[in-house]
Design an enzyme around this catalytic site. Structure first.
Site, PDB file in Angstrom:
ATOM      1  N   ASP A  13       0.812  -1.225   0.000  1.00  0.00           N
ATOM      2  CA  ASP A  13       0.000   0.000   0.000  1.00  0.00           C
ATOM      3  C   ASP A  13       0.840   1.266   0.000  1.00  0.00           C
ATOM      4  O   ASP A  13       0.456   2.295   0.575  1.00  0.00           O
ATOM      5  CB  ASP A  13      -0.964   0.009   1.206  1.00  0.00           C
ATOM      6  CG  ASP A  13      -1.859  -1.211   1.210  1.00  0.00           C
ATOM      7  OD1 ASP A  13      -2.279  -1.636   0.119  1.00  0.00           O
ATOM      8  OD2 ASP A  13      -2.128  -1.743   2.301  1.00  0.00           O
ATOM      9  N   LYS A  16       1.893   2.167  -5.139  1.00  0.00           N
ATOM     10  CA  LYS A  16       2.443   1.612  -6.395  1.00  0.00           C
ATOM     11  C   LYS A  16       1.536   1.937  -7.576  1.00  0.00           C
ATOM     12  O   LYS A  16       2.000   2.290  -8.659  1.00  0.00           O
ATOM     13  CB  LYS A  16       2.600   0.082  -6.278  1.00  0.00           C
ATOM     14  CG  LYS A  16       3.575  -0.350  -5.210  1.00  0.00           C
ATOM     15  CD  LYS A  16       3.601  -1.851  -5.047  1.00  0.00           C
ATOM     16  CE  LYS A  16       2.363  -2.449  -4.436  1.00  0.00           C
ATOM     17  NZ  LYS A  16       2.117  -2.123  -3.025  1.00  0.00           N
ATOM     18  N   GLY A  40      -4.653  -4.127  -3.803  1.00  0.00           N
ATOM     19  CA  GLY A  40      -5.629  -3.064  -4.020  1.00  0.00           C
ATOM     20  C   GLY A  40      -4.843  -1.824  -4.389  1.00  0.00           C
ATOM     21  O   GLY A  40      -4.118  -1.275  -3.568  1.00  0.00           O
ATOM     22  N   HIS A  41      -4.915  -1.428  -5.645  1.00  0.00           N
ATOM     23  CA  HIS A  41      -4.147  -0.275  -6.125  1.00  0.00           C
ATOM     24  C   HIS A  41      -5.109   0.850  -6.482  1.00  0.00           C
ATOM     25  O   HIS A  41      -5.982   0.682  -7.337  1.00  0.00           O
ATOM     26  CB  HIS A  41      -3.291  -0.680  -7.338  1.00  0.00           C
ATOM     27  CG  HIS A  41      -2.285  -1.746  -7.015  1.00  0.00           C
ATOM     28  ND1 HIS A  41      -1.467  -2.323  -7.940  1.00  0.00           N
ATOM     29  CD2 HIS A  41      -1.963  -2.338  -5.828  1.00  0.00           C
ATOM     30  CE1 HIS A  41      -0.691  -3.216  -7.345  1.00  0.00           C
ATOM     31  NE2 HIS A  41      -0.977  -3.251  -6.081  1.00  0.00           N
ATOM     32  N   GLN A 223       1.770  -6.225  -3.570  1.00  0.00           N
ATOM     33  CA  GLN A 223       2.308  -6.480  -2.229  1.00  0.00           C
ATOM     34  C   GLN A 223       3.666  -5.768  -2.113  1.00  0.00           C
ATOM     35  O   GLN A 223       3.843  -4.742  -2.733  1.00  0.00           O
ATOM     36  CB  GLN A 223       2.422  -7.992  -1.927  1.00  0.00           C
ATOM     37  CG  GLN A 223       1.076  -8.674  -1.757  1.00  0.00           C
ATOM     38  CD  GLN A 223       0.362  -8.949  -3.058  1.00  0.00           C
ATOM     39  OE1 GLN A 223       0.917  -9.574  -3.944  1.00  0.00           O
ATOM     40  NE2 GLN A 223      -0.869  -8.510  -3.176  1.00  0.00           N
ATOM     41  N   GLY A 301     -10.701  -3.174   3.719  1.00  0.00           N
ATOM     42  CA  GLY A 301     -11.244  -2.100   4.558  1.00  0.00           C
ATOM     43  C   GLY A 301     -10.669  -2.087   5.961  1.00  0.00           C
ATOM     44  O   GLY A 301     -11.072  -1.287   6.805  1.00  0.00           O
TER      45      GLY A 301
END
Ligand code: GDP
Ligand code: IMO
Ligand code: MG
Length: 425
Positions: A13, A16, A40-41, A223, A301
């Site tokens: 996170d 990226k 999640g990007h 990651q 979340g």
């Protein structure tokens, strides 16, 4: 910049997605090489937020070839959902290519991930429960189902049967779960195959063709270094190799195809899930970072754990990935904190000074961070666009990171927006 790898230098996170979106402008191909929809990007463009879990972050550039490489694990249902959402937002997805050799996340992988975590109880890893670990397990056991198998119903059914057979015992509590019906599962994945067929391709060759023609290929990591299966804080890691070396395997190119490796790093540190985190702050400064940085997971979340920048970890990431450049994101989040602390070494539980990231799990778990203090800044830097616009303490902070890691800082994030980036040097 023909072959450029972009990796996370911390625990994920780092931003990226945003950096890939920026660099993609000059690239011919963007390819993801590992991980799956545990990633999640987030990209913010003109106030509109896009969240990608599988589709490479270059997709917002119309017609750009964006590939999901052989090293990625693909949940086809998630991928189709992402494609549909982008189409609704009128984004051109015609450039998406999916490796025929990528492995598929099956319903039993998701079930086993959740059940495995429940069984671990207080020792849980805190996975994203997306089936990532069980899918890579099957890949290594040669029981995986690949993207190409969706196009051959007979093979698909046989392989699903063979993959479920050794899991019978583990799946017994779920035997009535409709997701596990062999016939229905085969039909469902066949349908996904029909939907995705126009995108299925030999993605390694796409990279070769671009590189051989002198084009630029961006290898988008998911990651991060400290979550690497081999080099991270095992067992509190993911089940793939997010380090730069893995781009070759996960995309199908050779080491000499790689010219640059960019590490993305926040101006502080966050981590989701369990595992050691020597600079973690459980106080009002940690809360400041979480609130100002909106540190809640894109995928699950969950609240992200927050702490000061850890140069011991970053130096390790710099060497492991042989970083040629750093992108420091979220510098704006530090505004209002004075002094800014940076961990420069650890102290072991036995009092030993640790300048390097310890390889022994027990040592790392007992390690305490030791800090230097640097002057902070109070200004909102969201409007800064050049190095000279940045307040002096912010520039000193970046120079300190450069000196300590030996890696030039080339990009600095000053806000989530696409334009909120300062190029250095
Ligand atoms: P990734 O997984 O490495 O792509 O990072 P994520 O997208 O999961 O998390 C990074 C978050 O920080 C996203 O919400 C981005 O929009 C946001 N972000 C990225 N760069 C900056 C920055 O420089 N400043 C601020 N305030 N937010 C940023
Ligand atoms: P991006 O690409 C942050 C973490 C999970 C958990 C561990 C193992 O957005 O940076 P997994 O589901 O992979 O088996 O979970 O890894 N994790 C991430 N943390 N960012 C990510 O991806 C992550 N992907 C997995 O929280 O601790
Ligand atoms: Mg993320």
């Amino acid at each position: 910049m023909p072959g450029v790898v972009i990796v996370g230098a911390q625990w994920g996170d780092e931003g990226k997605g945003k950096v890939v979106d920026q660099l993609a402008e000059r690239a011919d191909v963007v390819i993801r090489f590992q991980g799956g929809n545990n990633a999640g990007h987030t990209i913010v463009r003109d106030g509109q937020e896009f969240k990608f879990h599988l589709i490479p972050s270059g997709i917002l550039h119309p017609g750009k070839t964006c590939a999901i490489g052989n090293g990625v694990v693909v949940d086809p249902k998630v991928l189709i959902g992402e494609l549909d959402a982008l189409r609704r937002q009128r984004i051109d997805v015609s450039g998406l290519r999916i490796s025929a050799n990528a492995h598929l996340i099956m319903p039993y992988h998701v079930i086993l991930d959740t059940a495995g975590e429940a069984k671990l109880g207080k020792y849980e890893i805190g996975t994203t429960k997306r089936g990532i670990g069980p899918c890579y397990t099957d890949k290594a056991a040669r029981l995986g189902i690949r993207v190409q198998d969706m196009l051959d119903p007979k093979i698909l059914r046989t392989k699903i049967f063979a993959a479920m057979e050794p899991k019978k015992q583990l799946l017994r509590p779920f035997e009535r779960d409709p997701r596990l019906d062999l016939h229905a599962m085969t039909e469902e994945y066949q349908r996904y195959g029909h939907r995705l067929e126009p995108h299925i391709a030999d993605t390694a060759k796409i990279c070769w063709d671009a590189l051989d023609a002198g084009g630029t290929v961006l290898f988008e990591g998911a990651q991060a270094t400290l979550l690497d299966l081999d080099h991270g804080t095992y067992p509190f890691v993911t089940s793939s190799n997010p380090v730069a070396g893995s781009a070759c395997v996960g995309a199908g190119v050779g080491p000499t195809d790689i010219d640059e490796v960019w590490g993305v790093c926040k101006a502080y540190t966050t981590r989701v899930g369990a595992g050691p985190f020597p600079t973690e702050l459980d106080d009002e400064i940690g809360a400041h970072l979480r609130d100002r940085g909106h540190e809640f997971g894109t995928t699950t979340g969950r609240e992200r754990r927050c702490g000061w920048l850890d140069l011991v970890g970053l130096r390790y990431a710099a060497r492991l990935n042989r970083l040629s450049a750093l992108a420091i994101t979220k510098l704006d989040v530090l505004a209002g904190l004075d002094p800014i602390r940076v961990a420069i070494r650890y102290r072991s539980s036995e009092g030993a000074v640790l300048d390097r990231f310890p390889y022994h799990q027990t040592v790392l778990h007992g390690a305490r961070a030791e800090y230097v203090e640097l002057p902070g800044f109070s200004e909102d830097i969201g409007e800064c666009r050049t190095e000279d616009d940045l307040p002096q303490p912010a520039r000193e902070y970046l120079a300190f990171i450069e000196r300590e890691t030996g890696v030039p800082v080339k990009l600095v994030g000053v806000g989530p927006g696409r334009e909120q980036m300062v190029a250095l040097g």
